[in-house]
Design a protein around this motif. Structure first.
Motif, PDB file in Angstrom:
ATOM      1  N   SER A   8      16.861  -0.839 -13.359  1.00  0.00           N
ATOM      2  CA  SER A   8      15.891  -1.918 -13.460  1.00  0.00           C
ATOM      3  C   SER A   8      14.955  -1.680 -14.637  1.00  0.00           C
ATOM      4  O   SER A   8      14.626  -0.538 -14.947  1.00  0.00           O
ATOM      5  N   GLU A   9      14.542  -2.795 -15.282  1.00  0.00           N
ATOM      6  CA  GLU A   9      13.598  -2.661 -16.378  1.00  0.00           C
ATOM      7  C   GLU A   9      12.204  -2.419 -15.812  1.00  0.00           C
ATOM      8  O   GLU A   9      11.859  -2.944 -14.747  1.00  0.00           O
ATOM      9  N   MET A  61      12.784   1.854 -18.441  1.00  0.00           N
ATOM     10  CA  MET A  61      13.678   1.461 -17.359  1.00  0.00           C
ATOM     11  C   MET A  61      13.742   2.581 -16.333  1.00  0.00           C
ATOM     12  O   MET A  61      13.378   3.728 -16.606  1.00  0.00           O
ATOM     13  N   THR A  97      17.845   5.712 -23.941  1.00  0.00           N
ATOM     14  CA  THR A  97      17.672   4.310 -23.549  1.00  0.00           C
ATOM     15  C   THR A  97      17.771   3.335 -24.726  1.00  0.00           C
ATOM     16  O   THR A  97      18.303   2.225 -24.562  1.00  0.00           O
ATOM     17  N   ILE A 108      19.615  -0.937 -25.858  1.00  0.00           N
ATOM     18  CA  ILE A 108      18.917  -2.118 -26.377  1.00  0.00           C
ATOM     19  C   ILE A 108      19.416  -2.455 -27.776  1.00  0.00           C
ATOM     20  O   ILE A 108      19.577  -3.614 -28.139  1.00  0.00           O
TER      21      ILE A 108
END
Ligand SMILES: Cc1cc2nc3c(=O)[nH]c(=O)nc-3n(C[C@H](O)[C@H](O)[C@H](O)COP(=O)(O)O)c2cc1C
Length: 307
Positions: free
Chosen positions: A63-64, A69, A267, A271
């Motif tokens: 989940s963000e 996250m 992470t 993105i």
């Protein structure tokens, strides 16, 4: 044009540049080949492996969160034997170091994996000590210096390759943990793994993740990571790989100045799949602009103004 020397030696593992990608955020590299030439990377830390295949935790497991996250993927992976047969030959096509993240519920499991991988062409093993020790009531191997020493020391006896111990930030004193890993026989340490966190859905009044808690990663943890890298690097004489919230080259430079010999991007890959290339180019430019000739000249160079 002036050349910039980005090569780093991690006590027996030489990387052509200090930029690696972090375990669990880059799979086994295949998904990224549409975006990135894997040959440009200093190293690839592959998804965490266990002795047997694991299906991972129930969903939702990612989940963000603000500035990051939270995940409880639970080490979903095809098992070490599958990796050696099906994934390692693919990775070995590239001119980059293959660093295999290894995990176990018992010291014996870690040792068995290390023994299997010692007979292969992997370049290094990264011992993830954030796993629960089932023989000690599920307390993480990485929590106490005694356990860190014990697991490192035992695995060292079965590991014929370069050995990195990956430290958990969920500890009282990172310095003691880093020293325990060094004494246990680690060639290098990497840090940080994710910070334990929890997110709650106020409409349903349940935790967001099916398992309740999870590991927080991304920019939210960067200042914690930089501080811990600084403390660890000043406590041991083995090299340090820094990670935690690196989104761009400026973040990476903070880690070098704090004392990291190499860095890992986690992470951010999820993105921006091009981020590793941008970070490598940015580091090169920074070194040149500041008038240095090599990355080594900035490692550990941070000054604390009042000291
Ligand atoms: C989805 C996900 C899966 C991860 N899986 C592993 C893993 O298998 N083994 C491990 O040691 N670390 C794992 N990590 C931790 C990362 O390698 C890294 O230490 C951490 O996320 C901090 O870096 P970052 O803030 O740049 O993501 C995982 C992180 C994420 C976000």
């Amino acid at each position: 044009m002036s050349r910039v020397d980005l090569k780093v030696d991690l006590n027996g593992l030489t990387l052509k540049n200090p930029v690696t990608v972090a375990s669990g955020t880059f799979g086994f590299g295949r998904e990224f080949t549409d975006y990135l030439d894997l040959n440009i990377l200093g190293g690839i830390m592959v998804k965490g492996l266990t002795l047997e295949e694991r299906k991972g935790n129930p969903t939702p497991r990612v989940s963000e969160t603000p500035m990051g996250m939270i995940n409880s993927v639970g080490l979903q992976n095809p098992g070490v034997e599958y990796f050696v047969k099906e994934e390692l030959p693919f990775l070995k096509q590239f001119d980059t170091k293959v660093i295999v993240n290894i995990n176990g519920n018992t010291i014996e499991e870690y040792c068995k994996i290390a023994e299997i991988l010692s007979k292969t062409s992997v370049d290094s093993m990264e011992l993830n000590i954030s796993c629960p020790n089932v023989k000690r009531g599920g307390v993480s191997f990485g929590r106490e210096p005694e356990m860190v020493y014990e697991v490192t020391n035992k695995v060292r006896q079965y590991c014929d390759k370069h050995l990195i111990v990956k430290l958990s930030p969920n500890v009282k004193d990172i310095k003691e943990i880093a020293i325990a890993a060094e004494k246990g026989g680690a060639d290098c340490i990497s840090l940080i793994n994710t910070v334990i966190g929890m997110a709650i859905d106020i409409e349903n009044q349940t935790t967001v993740l099916a398992r309740g808690m999870g590991g927080l990663s991304g920019p939210a943890i960067k200042p914690i990571a930089v501080r811990m890298v600084y403390e660890a690097a000043n406590s041991v004489s083995i090299p340090v790989i820094g990670m935690g919230g690196i989104m761009n080259y400026r973040d990476a430079i903070e880690f070098f100045l704090a004392g990291a010999n190499a860095i890992s991007i986690g992470t951010a890959n999820l993105i921006n799949p091009w981020v590793a290339r941008e970070v490598i180019d940015g580091i090169k430019e920074y070194i040149k602009t500041k008038g240095y000739g090599s990355i080594k000249e900035i490692i550990g160079k941070v000054r604390i103004p009042s000291l």
